[in-house]
Design an enzyme around this catalytic site. Structure first.
Site, mmCIF file in Angstrom:
data_model
loop_
_atom_site.group_PDB
_atom_site.id
_atom_site.type_symbol
_atom_site.label_atom_id
_atom_site.label_comp_id
_atom_site.label_asym_id
_atom_site.label_seq_id
_atom_site.Cartn_x
_atom_site.Cartn_y
_atom_site.Cartn_z
ATOM 1 N N ASP A 50 -0.972 1.396 9.649
ATOM 2 C CA ASP A 50 -0.986 2.995 9.527
ATOM 3 C C ASP A 50 -0.813 3.016 11.527
ATOM 4 O O ASP A 50 -1.736 2.940 11.622
ATOM 5 C CB ASP A 50 -1.703 3.618 8.907
ATOM 6 N N TYR A 78 -11.849 -5.553 8.253
ATOM 7 C CA TYR A 78 -11.320 -3.791 9.225
ATOM 8 C C TYR A 78 -13.007 -3.169 9.995
ATOM 9 O O TYR A 78 -14.266 -3.612 8.518
ATOM 10 C CB TYR A 78 -11.328 -3.205 8.692
ATOM 11 N N ASP A 92 -6.080 9.532 3.617
ATOM 12 C CA ASP A 92 -6.290 9.279 4.524
ATOM 13 C C ASP A 92 -6.945 10.749 5.436
ATOM 14 O O ASP A 92 -6.169 11.163 5.068
ATOM 15 C CB ASP A 92 -6.169 8.165 5.791
ATOM 16 N N ARG A 190 -7.010 2.645 2.261
ATOM 17 C CA ARG A 190 -7.292 3.658 2.494
ATOM 18 C C ARG A 190 -8.069 4.272 1.125
ATOM 19 O O ARG A 190 -8.653 5.422 0.451
ATOM 20 C CB ARG A 190 -6.388 4.738 2.118
#
Length: 303
Positions: A50, A78, A92, A190
């Site tokens: 993203d 992550y 998000d 997210r």
């Protein structure tokens, strides 16, 4: 890593570019910039990040674009920050806040218990503003057009969901949680933030996301676009394949057979294997089929 000469008249080789994607850039933006830096149109990526996210974005150049389909399915790692107490339309920080619920009463024990529920094999509903296609159109485009999009749950695996820090902000009304998530391909971090918030009945969304690993390719190997503009470093095709697959060293006869697309004797594993010539050149990717190993992709054809 190999450094390409910054000379547009000299053709660049084939390999993987491990980019540390900057915040605010789309994956397509990074591909476009890399095409200009590498001087080739043959550039693709192994799964998007993203615009809000930073970190490892694996790009293939020239022949190495053929490896990307195998990298897309690799596990990812992550680091992220989840805010509990606020829900957004995009799950998000880029979306507007649609609901606020005071998270002051949340305990660390409750947070860890909810995280445990979201660890291991789970069914996850992707964010409605994801790039998943619904009847031929991206879900996010339908949401922007005012449509109420409901996506089907899909199985993913959260191998690790580790909390590093919990901070109470705004007088305790919201909580920020720093986490590391190691997960299977197809996981939406997210959506994980959203689901954690909903399980705790306060809502949640992602405020920061950085991808640190894609399969064997790590942030330590990644280069910023500014660094690549000065020295265009990439992982050559043979080294990239050696890191991704089980290695098979060929005899000269086997190399010759594969260069014509012929089958050879079985691999020692049922997994995909990278087959290398005696001189170390990547010849093909092999998969066992019946009583032989069949070339799935041939990189070094007979001349």
């Amino acid at each position: 890593m190999k450094t390409a000469a910054q000379n547009p008249t000299e053709p660049i080789g084939s390999g993987l570019v491990i980019v540390d994607k900057p915040q605010g850039w789309t994956s397509h933006d990074v591909v476009g910039r890399t095409r200009r830096l590498a001087g080739t149109r043959k550039v693709g990526h192994a799964g998007t990040l993203d615009p809000m996210a930073t970190g490892v974005l694996v790009l293939g150049i020239n022949k190495a674009t053929r490896l990307l389909t195998y990298i897309v399915g690799a596990n990812k790692t992550y680091t992220a920050t989840i805010r509990l107490g606020e829900s957004t339309i995009t799950d998000d920080a880029e979306g507007e806040i649609v609901q606020t619920r005071i998270a002051a009463a949340l305990t660390e024990e409750a947070i860890h218990a909810s995280i445990a529920k979201l660890t291991g094999p789970i069914e996850q509903v992707p964010s409605s503003v994801s790039a998943i296609k619904v009847n031929g159109e991206r879900a996010y485009a339908r949401v922007r057009a005012g449509e109420d999009v409901k996506l089907a749950a899909r199985p993913v695996t959260i191998h690790r969901f580790e909390v590093h820090d919990i901070r109470r902000e705004r007088g305790g009304k919201v909580l920020d949680i720093d986490v590391t998530v190691e997960c299977s391909s197809g996981t939406y971090i997210r959506a994980l933030a959203r689901d954690l918030g909903e399980d705790l009945a306060v809502g949640g969304h992602l405020t920061a996301l950085r991808r640190t690993e894609v399969g064997p390719y790590t942030l330590e190997r990644a280069r910023t676009l500014e660094q690549l503009a000065k020295d265009f470093e990439y992982l050559p095709l043979d080294k990239a394949a050696d890191a991704l697959f089980t290695r098979r060293d060929l005899s000269e006869h086997e190399r010759s057979e594969l260069s014509y697309g012929r089958r050879i004797g079985l691999n020692d594993t049922e997994e995909m294997t990278a087959a290398f010539a005696p001189d170390g050149t990547l010849v093909a990717l092999l998969k066992n089929k019946g009583e032989n190993a069949k070339p799935e992709l041939v990189f070094a054809t007979a001349s």
